[in-house]
Design a protein around this motif. Structure first.
Motif, PDB file in Angstrom:
ATOM      1  N   VAL A  45      19.379 -55.139 -18.434  1.00 58.85           N
ATOM      2  CA  VAL A  45      18.034 -55.459 -18.912  1.00 58.85           C
ATOM      3  C   VAL A  45      17.566 -56.802 -18.368  1.00 58.85           C
ATOM      4  CG1 VAL A  45      16.635 -55.948 -20.966  1.00 58.85           C
ATOM      5  CG2 VAL A  45      18.317 -54.093 -21.023  1.00 58.85           C
ATOM      6  N   THR A  46      18.389 -57.838 -18.545  1.00 61.74           N
ATOM      7  CA  THR A  46      17.923 -59.198 -18.273  1.00 61.74           C
ATOM      8  C   THR A  46      18.029 -59.625 -16.819  1.00 61.74           C
ATOM      9  OG1 THR A  46      20.086 -60.138 -18.843  1.00 61.74           O
ATOM     10  CG2 THR A  46      18.455 -59.940 -20.616  1.00 61.74           C
ATOM     11  N   GLY A  49      16.896 -55.495 -14.598  1.00 63.66           N
ATOM     12  CA  GLY A  49      15.596 -54.995 -15.043  1.00 63.66           C
ATOM     13  C   GLY A  49      15.405 -53.505 -14.826  1.00 63.66           C
ATOM     14  N   VAL A  51      16.434 -51.215 -16.658  1.00 68.97           N
ATOM     15  CA  VAL A  51      16.078 -50.686 -17.973  1.00 68.97           C
ATOM     16  C   VAL A  51      15.481 -51.824 -18.791  1.00 68.97           C
ATOM     17  CG1 VAL A  51      17.760 -48.794 -18.050  1.00 68.97           C
ATOM     18  CG2 VAL A  51      18.423 -51.048 -18.853  1.00 68.97           C
ATOM     19  N   SER A  52      14.693 -51.458 -19.762  1.00 65.64           N
ATOM     20  CA  SER A  52      14.128 -52.457 -20.664  1.00 65.64           C
ATOM     21  C   SER A  52      14.258 -51.951 -22.092  1.00 65.64           C
ATOM     22  CB  SER A  52      12.662 -52.735 -20.321  1.00 65.64           C
ATOM     23  OG  SER A  52      11.881 -51.576 -20.507  1.00 65.64           O
ATOM     24  N   ILE A  53      14.155 -52.886 -22.991  1.00 63.44           N
ATOM     25  CA  ILE A  53      14.258 -52.556 -24.407  1.00 63.44           C
ATOM     26  C   ILE A  53      12.950 -52.937 -25.074  1.00 63.44           C
ATOM     27  CG2 ILE A  53      15.464 -53.054 -26.567  1.00 63.44           C
ATOM     28  CD1 ILE A  53      17.946 -53.703 -24.832  1.00 63.44           C
ATOM     29  N   LEU A  77      15.005 -47.708 -25.528  1.00 60.19           N
ATOM     30  CA  LEU A  77      15.393 -47.950 -24.148  1.00 60.19           C
ATOM     31  C   LEU A  77      14.399 -47.274 -23.218  1.00 60.19           C
ATOM     32  CD1 LEU A  77      17.746 -49.211 -22.525  1.00 60.19           C
ATOM     33  CD2 LEU A  77      18.825 -46.969 -22.560  1.00 60.19           C
ATOM     34  N   CYS A  85      24.120 -50.903 -11.769  1.00 60.06           N
ATOM     35  CA  CYS A  85      24.326 -51.096 -13.206  1.00 60.06           C
ATOM     36  C   CYS A  85      25.127 -49.946 -13.807  1.00 60.06           C
ATOM     37  CB  CYS A  85      22.996 -51.268 -13.932  1.00 60.06           C
ATOM     38  SG  CYS A  85      22.171 -52.837 -13.541  1.00 60.06           S
TER      39      CYS A  85
END
Length: 131
Positions: A45-46, A49, A51-53, A77, A85
């Motif tokens: 995520v961080t 990027g 995937v994002s939450i 998600l 990843c």
């Protein structure tokens, strides 16, 4: 009937438990491995990027039934793991499985039996299995 893949994996893990034969070592390495899984997901995520939450409270209608909950809840998600990843998370999950299996071995538990009992519980309790 024993699951051959689980038995082979458990036998292989038992063969390679050289440095971490103490139950204390196994417990601490298991906790560390689980933390690394969490960290790999956070990094997806961080840092990457891919995937994002997007998490917020899900509104639940007062008349929602228990069976409605599956459709009303979401994972928060968004996106799909990139190849890099995915590889990292799979590797970290593999380490976590290694130490879970090592714990089974040390406690003289059969991984396939543990999985089968959990499957039986889930399939019997179905949506009422809220663990």
């Amino acid at each position: 009937m024993k699951d051959l893949a689980c038995q082979q994996f458990q036998d292989t893990v038992a063969d390679y438990l050289i440095r971490h034969q103490s139950i204390l070592d196994i417990l601490s390495k298991s906790q560390e491995a689980n933390a690394r899984v969490n960290r790999a997901v956070v990094k997806a995520v961080t840092d990457c990027g891919c995937v994002s939450i997007n998490a917020e409270k899900s509104p639940l209608p007062p008349d929602a039934s228990l069976s409605d909950l599956k459709q009303l809840r979401e994972s928060h998600l968004n996106g799909t793991l990139c190849t890099n990843c995915r590889d990292i998370i799979e590797r970290e999950l593999g380490k976590s499985l290694f130490y879970l299996t090592a714990l089974c071995h040390s406690l003289d538990l059969d991984l396939a039996d543990v999985l089968q009992k959990e499957q039986n519980k889930i399939s019997t309790l179905r949506m009422f299995n809220m663990t």
